[in-house]
Design a protein around this motif. Structure first.
Motif, PDB file in Angstrom:
ATOM      1  N   ALA A   1       0.975  -1.223  -0.144  1.00 45.90           N
ATOM      2  CA  ALA A   1       0.089   0.146   0.039  1.00 45.90           C
ATOM      3  C   ALA A   1       1.233   1.075  -0.039  1.00 45.90           C
ATOM      4  O   ALA A   1       1.828   1.354   0.772  1.00 45.90           O
ATOM      5  CB  ALA A   1      -0.876   0.054   1.194  1.00 45.90           C
ATOM      6  N   ILE A   2       0.410   2.286  -0.762  1.00 48.51           N
ATOM      7  CA  ILE A   2       1.093   3.424  -1.012  1.00 48.51           C
ATOM      8  C   ILE A   2       0.692   4.253   0.410  1.00 48.51           C
ATOM      9  O   ILE A   2      -0.387   4.551   0.528  1.00 48.51           O
ATOM     10  CB  ILE A   2       0.742   4.190  -2.158  1.00 48.51           C
ATOM     11  N   GLU A   3       1.694   4.942   1.118  1.00 47.01           N
ATOM     12  CA  GLU A   3       1.606   5.537   2.280  1.00 47.01           C
ATOM     13  C   GLU A   3       1.085   6.922   1.907  1.00 47.01           C
ATOM     14  O   GLU A   3       1.945   7.647   1.111  1.00 47.01           O
ATOM     15  CB  GLU A   3       2.721   5.627   3.071  1.00 47.01           C
TER      16      GLU A   3
ATOM     17  N   GLY B   1      -3.103   5.362   5.427  1.00 41.38           N
ATOM     18  CA  GLY B   1      -2.770   6.815   5.921  1.00 41.38           C
ATOM     19  C   GLY B   1      -3.061   6.581   7.451  1.00 41.38           C
ATOM     20  O   GLY B   1      -3.671   5.577   7.917  1.00 41.38           O
ATOM     21  N   ALA B   2      -2.407   7.440   8.176  1.00 44.39           N
ATOM     22  CA  ALA B   2      -2.343   7.444   9.772  1.00 44.39           C
ATOM     23  C   ALA B   2      -3.052   8.542  10.283  1.00 44.39           C
ATOM     24  O   ALA B   2      -2.771   9.788   9.875  1.00 44.39           O
ATOM     25  CB  ALA B   2      -1.156   7.323  10.261  1.00 44.39           C
ATOM     26  N   ILE B   3      -3.726   8.602  11.428  1.00 37.85           N
ATOM     27  CA  ILE B   3      -4.299   9.776  11.999  1.00 37.85           C
ATOM     28  C   ILE B   3      -3.397   9.714  13.390  1.00 37.85           C
ATOM     29  O   ILE B   3      -3.530   8.859  14.142  1.00 37.85           O
ATOM     30  CB  ILE B   3      -5.710   9.727  12.303  1.00 37.85           C
ATOM     31  N   ALA B   4      -2.526  10.735  13.522  1.00 42.71           N
ATOM     32  CA  ALA B   4      -1.500  10.677  14.780  1.00 42.71           C
ATOM     33  C   ALA B   4      -2.165  11.327  15.966  1.00 42.71           C
ATOM     34  O   ALA B   4      -1.674  11.100  17.089  1.00 42.71           O
ATOM     35  CB  ALA B   4      -0.161  11.451  14.408  1.00 42.71           C
ATOM     36  N   GLU B   5      -3.109  12.198  15.879  1.00 42.38           N
ATOM     37  CA  GLU B   5      -3.874  12.873  16.905  1.00 42.38           C
ATOM     38  C   GLU B   5      -5.190  13.102  16.624  1.00 42.38           C
ATOM     39  O   GLU B   5      -5.825  12.985  15.789  1.00 42.38           O
ATOM     40  CB  GLU B   5      -3.058  14.094  17.459  1.00 42.38           C
TER      41      GLU B   5
ATOM     42  N   GLU C   1     -10.013   9.776  15.006  1.00 47.29           N
ATOM     43  CA  GLU C   1      -9.347   9.012  16.168  1.00 47.29           C
ATOM     44  C   GLU C   1      -8.018   8.549  15.703  1.00 47.29           C
ATOM     45  O   GLU C   1      -7.910   8.146  14.669  1.00 47.29           O
ATOM     46  CB  GLU C   1     -10.231   7.639  16.870  1.00 47.29           C
ATOM     47  N   VAL C   2      -7.247   8.363  16.594  1.00 47.33           N
ATOM     48  CA  VAL C   2      -5.814   8.075  16.255  1.00 47.33           C
ATOM     49  C   VAL C   2      -5.938   6.504  15.993  1.00 47.33           C
ATOM     50  O   VAL C   2      -6.558   5.849  16.329  1.00 47.33           O
ATOM     51  CB  VAL C   2      -4.597   7.797  17.637  1.00 47.33           C
ATOM     52  N   GLY C   3      -5.040   6.143  14.658  1.00 47.42           N
ATOM     53  CA  GLY C   3      -5.079   4.987  14.221  1.00 47.42           C
ATOM     54  C   GLY C   3      -4.590   4.992  12.658  1.00 47.42           C
ATOM     55  O   GLY C   3      -4.239   5.896  11.931  1.00 47.42           O
ATOM     56  N   HIS C   4      -4.488   3.596  12.313  1.00 42.73           N
ATOM     57  CA  HIS C   4      -4.014   3.300  10.679  1.00 42.73           C
ATOM     58  C   HIS C   4      -5.091   2.924   9.970  1.00 42.73           C
ATOM     59  O   HIS C   4      -5.640   1.993  10.537  1.00 42.73           O
ATOM     60  CB  HIS C   4      -2.729   2.171  10.878  1.00 42.73           C
ATOM     61  N   TYR C   5      -5.136   3.445   8.738  1.00 39.97           N
ATOM     62  CA  TYR C   5      -6.353   3.101   7.988  1.00 39.97           C
ATOM     63  C   TYR C   5      -5.626   2.791   6.608  1.00 39.97           C
ATOM     64  O   TYR C   5      -4.758   3.251   6.037  1.00 39.97           O
ATOM     65  CB  TYR C   5      -7.202   4.159   7.619  1.00 39.97           C
ATOM     66  N   TYR C   6      -6.380   1.587   6.068  1.00 38.74           N
ATOM     67  CA  TYR C   6      -5.784   1.184   4.619  1.00 38.74           C
ATOM     68  C   TYR C   6      -7.151   1.258   3.737  1.00 38.74           C
ATOM     69  O   TYR C   6      -8.293   1.257   4.103  1.00 38.74           O
ATOM     70  CB  TYR C   6      -5.739  -0.291   4.845  1.00 38.74           C
ATOM     71  N   ALA C   7      -7.039   1.736   2.410  1.00 39.99           N
ATOM     72  CA  ALA C   7      -8.053   2.065   1.397  1.00 39.99           C
ATOM     73  C   ALA C   7      -7.680   1.212   0.185  1.00 39.99           C
ATOM     74  O   ALA C   7      -6.685   1.322  -0.247  1.00 39.99           O
ATOM     75  CB  ALA C   7      -8.198   3.576   1.462  1.00 39.99           C
ATOM     76  N   LEU C   8      -8.778   0.366  -0.184  1.00 41.85           N
ATOM     77  CA  LEU C   8      -8.773  -0.326  -1.324  1.00 41.85           C
ATOM     78  C   LEU C   8      -9.762   0.339  -2.321  1.00 41.85           C
ATOM     79  O   LEU C   8     -10.800   0.443  -2.273  1.00 41.85           O
ATOM     80  CB  LEU C   8      -9.194  -1.968  -1.269  1.00 41.85           C
ATOM     81  N   VAL C   9      -9.056   1.034  -3.425  1.00 40.43           N
ATOM     82  CA  VAL C   9      -9.776   1.830  -4.535  1.00 40.43           C
ATOM     83  C   VAL C   9     -10.162   0.849  -5.888  1.00 40.43           C
ATOM     84  O   VAL C   9      -8.969   0.115  -6.103  1.00 40.43           O
ATOM     85  CB  VAL C   9      -9.027   2.956  -4.913  1.00 40.43           C
TER      86      VAL C   9
ATOM     87  N   VAL D   1      -6.811  10.056  -5.625  1.00 43.53           N
ATOM     88  CA  VAL D   1      -7.230   9.769  -4.338  1.00 43.53           C
ATOM     89  C   VAL D   1      -6.694  10.835  -3.113  1.00 43.53           C
ATOM     90  O   VAL D   1      -5.569  11.086  -3.421  1.00 43.53           O
ATOM     91  CB  VAL D   1      -6.893   8.292  -3.761  1.00 43.53           C
ATOM     92  N   LYS D   2      -7.483  11.419  -2.361  1.00 35.03           N
ATOM     93  CA  LYS D   2      -7.107  12.325  -1.204  1.00 35.03           C
ATOM     94  C   LYS D   2      -7.188  11.686   0.077  1.00 35.03           C
ATOM     95  O   LYS D   2      -8.477  10.805   0.342  1.00 35.03           O
ATOM     96  CB  LYS D   2      -7.748  13.451  -1.399  1.00 35.03           C
ATOM     97  N   PHE D   3      -6.443  11.944   0.987  1.00 38.20           N
ATOM     98  CA  PHE D   3      -6.534  11.392   2.338  1.00 38.20           C
ATOM     99  C   PHE D   3      -6.641  12.559   3.495  1.00 38.20           C
ATOM    100  O   PHE D   3      -5.742  13.453   3.209  1.00 38.20           O
ATOM    101  CB  PHE D   3      -5.544  10.144   2.823  1.00 38.20           C
ATOM    102  N   GLY D   4      -7.867  12.640   4.103  1.00 37.53           N
ATOM    103  CA  GLY D   4      -7.933  13.705   4.866  1.00 37.53           C
ATOM    104  C   GLY D   4      -9.274  14.164   5.354  1.00 37.53           C
ATOM    105  O   GLY D   4     -10.248  13.442   5.376  1.00 37.53           O
TER     106      GLY D   4
END
Length: 216
Positions: free
Chosen positions: A77-79, A117-121, A170-178, A190-193
């Motif tokens: 997966a591309i970060e 992508g990750a949400i750090a806080e 929330e803080v966590g790691h997320y994976y997306a399959l397009v 694709v945008k993350f945020g």
């Protein structure tokens, strides 16, 4: 040759191939989630390719064997940075197992590619967050299947929808399959945020605004 097992196949035309035919597969052992794409027990095994015509047709052909992008499997997966945008394509990718694409409210048998992508806080809970996909190729309707987890071996379904896959603030790691609707493939961004809250889900039929009347 006495112990062959089917890995992949494709008819003339293929997915996103125009007049060519393309069959994509993942070597077993590269990605545990994509193991359903291969029945081999070792990535060092040989793979046999049988090329034949439609019904009784015969002719000359060119056979190309090439590596797929790393993000056709979860471990590749591309970060993405928060509030970043990346361009990609599902052309020539592989189809994820049914246990992956049935997460959420979408169903698909189309090839897909992975992003993470990750949400750090903790974020402002009044805003929507997630992975938002915009189609670049005509007739390509993108779907996004989102998972949470520390890595690809510990994924849990978050949701799956057309265009936008939401994630909690929330803080966590997320994976997306397009991937596409049905069996469609195409190019996209694709945008993350922070995502557009106006995107509700499945596209609706557009009203006919300029009808053409045929003479009786």
């Amino acid at each position: 040759c006495d112990r062959l097992s089917c890995v992949a196949g494709n008819d003339q035309g293929g997915v996103g191939c125009n007049d060519m035919s393309r069959a994509s597969f993942v070597l077993d052992g590269i990605d545990s989630i994509a193991a359903a794409s291969s029945t081999s027990t070792s990535s060092s095994n040989y793979y046999y390719i049988y090329v034949h015509g439609f019904r009784s047709s015969q002719g000359n052909f060119v056979l190309n064997l090439s590596a797929l992008p790393n993000n056709v499997v979860c471990h590749g997966a591309i970060e993405m940075e928060f509030n970043s945008e990346i361009f990609g394509s599902t052309k020539g990718s592989v189809i994820a197992p049914s246990s992956i694409v049935t997460c959420g409210s979408v169903l698909s048998t189309a090839p897909g590619v992975w992003f993470k992508g990750a949400i750090a806080e903790a974020l402002d809970a009044t805003l929507p967050y997630g992975f938002s996909v915009t189609a670049i190729t005509d007739d390509f309707i993108p779907q996004v299947t989102v998972f949470g987890g520390a890595d690809c071996d510990q994924l849990s379904c978050v949701n799956g929808r057309f265009f936008v896959g939401r994630v909690p603030p929330e803080v966590g790691h997320y994976y997306a399959l397009v991937h596409g609707a049905g069996e469609t493939v195409g190019d996209f961004s694709v945008k993350f945020g922070v995502v557009d809250s106006a995107v509700k889900g499945e596209p609706q039929p557009q009203p006919c605004t300029d009808p053409f009347f045929l003479p009786v």
